[in-house]
Design an enzyme around this catalytic site. Structure first.
Site, PDB file in Angstrom:
ATOM      1  N   ASP A  68       0.873  -1.167   0.000  1.00  0.00           N
ATOM      2  CA  ASP A  68       0.000   0.000   0.000  1.00  0.00           C
ATOM      3  C   ASP A  68       0.910   1.216   0.000  1.00  0.00           C
ATOM      4  OD1 ASP A  68      -1.629   2.170   0.585  1.00  0.00           O
ATOM      5  OD2 ASP A  68      -2.714   1.176   2.190  1.00  0.00           O
ATOM      6  N   VAL A  69       0.902   1.984  -1.085  1.00  0.00           N
ATOM      7  CA  VAL A  69       1.867   3.086  -1.199  1.00  0.00           C
ATOM      8  C   VAL A  69       1.609   4.221  -0.223  1.00  0.00           C
ATOM      9  CG1 VAL A  69       2.467   2.592  -3.602  1.00  0.00           C
ATOM     10  CG2 VAL A  69       0.600   4.208  -3.090  1.00  0.00           C
ATOM     11  N   TYR A 162      -8.309  14.359  -8.391  1.00  0.00           N
ATOM     12  CA  TYR A 162      -7.323  13.719  -9.267  1.00  0.00           C
ATOM     13  C   TYR A 162      -6.371  14.732  -9.904  1.00  0.00           C
ATOM     14  CZ  TYR A 162      -5.445  10.572 -12.830  1.00  0.00           C
ATOM     15  OH  TYR A 162      -4.606   9.827 -13.618  1.00  0.00           O
ATOM     16  N   LYS A 166      -2.327  15.217  -9.156  1.00  0.00           N
ATOM     17  CA  LYS A 166      -1.308  15.064 -10.194  1.00  0.00           C
ATOM     18  C   LYS A 166      -0.488  16.339 -10.354  1.00  0.00           C
ATOM     19  CE  LYS A 166      -2.181  10.792 -11.458  1.00  0.00           C
ATOM     20  NZ  LYS A 166      -1.204   9.711 -11.215  1.00  0.00           N
ATOM     21  N   THR A 197      -6.793   1.469 -20.121  1.00  0.00           N
ATOM     22  CA  THR A 197      -6.475   0.604 -18.987  1.00  0.00           C
ATOM     23  C   THR A 197      -7.764   0.302 -18.228  1.00  0.00           C
ATOM     24  OG1 THR A 197      -6.138   2.409 -17.411  1.00  0.00           O
ATOM     25  CG2 THR A 197      -4.230   1.729 -18.745  1.00  0.00           C
TER      26      THR A 197
END
Length: 202
Positions: A68-69, A162, A166, A197
């Site tokens: 888990d980052v 999001y 980023k 993806t």
């Protein structure tokens, strides 16, 4: 003749390496000869990713580490596993773990999915950079690449956290590049557009 395995003898860690962009990067690194460690939250997805890498590069050295980052201890352990796979050195980190739980107009955003999206994208990248770059400095240098997004610079209505996450990645990489350049560690972010993806649900 060009060397068919130009990265032989190097070691790389790819977060988010079980699928999508991260898996594609891991496949290419392995095909070029790097010892590749893939990290991600889903053990099943990592197993599928490892199988895909071995199918594309049968002689590849591949390690899969459930990670888990957003958990600093887990990221530290993944960096250690990648360093061990490289015989005591780490040459590259690709921070590809990301995603979004936050979507909708800003007047309707919920705090919890906003914070989880920031944590996965921005904090996860910071932790991979913190521990990965430290390992590369100890080894004499290397390269860190963060997968950002076109959404970091181009407004996307209803993308919630999001785009801001980023954008934070891009600025983090600018700052880290300035700090780590004298130690021979390159730091860059790349900003792909829409990619076919699982995340985008084609």
């Amino acid at each position: 003749m060009p060397d068919p395995r130009p990265l032989a003898g190097t070691s790389a860690l790819v977060t988010g390496g079980g699928s999508g962009i991260g898996l594609a990067v891991a496949v290419r690194l392995a095909a070029d000869g790097a010892a590749v460690t893939i990290a991600g939250r889903s053990a099943d997805r990592l197993a599928e990713g490892e199988a895909a890498i071995r199918a594309a590069a049968p002689e590849a050295s591949v390690t899969a580490v459930p990670t888990d980052v957003t958990d600093e201890g887990a990221v530290r352990a993944a960096v250690g596993a990648a360093t061990d796979a490289g015989g005591g050195r780490l040459d590259a980190v690709v921070a590809s773990a990301g995603g979004s739980e936050s979507i909708g107009p800003v007047t309707h955003l919920d705090v919890e999915p906003w914070e989880r999206t920031l944590a996965t994208n921005l904090t996860g990248t910071m932790l991979a950079l913190k521990h990965g770059a430290a390992a590369m400095v100890r080894g004499g240098g290397g390269s860190f690449v963060a997968i950002s997004s076109l959404a970091s610079t181009t407004p996307h209505p209803w993308f919630g956290a999001y785009g801001p996450a980023k954008a934070g990645i891009d600025q983090l990489c600018r700052q880290a590049a300035d700090e780590l350049g004298p130690s021979n560690v390159r730091v860059n972010s790349v900003c792909p557009g829409l990619i076919r993806t699982d995340l985008v649900g084609f």
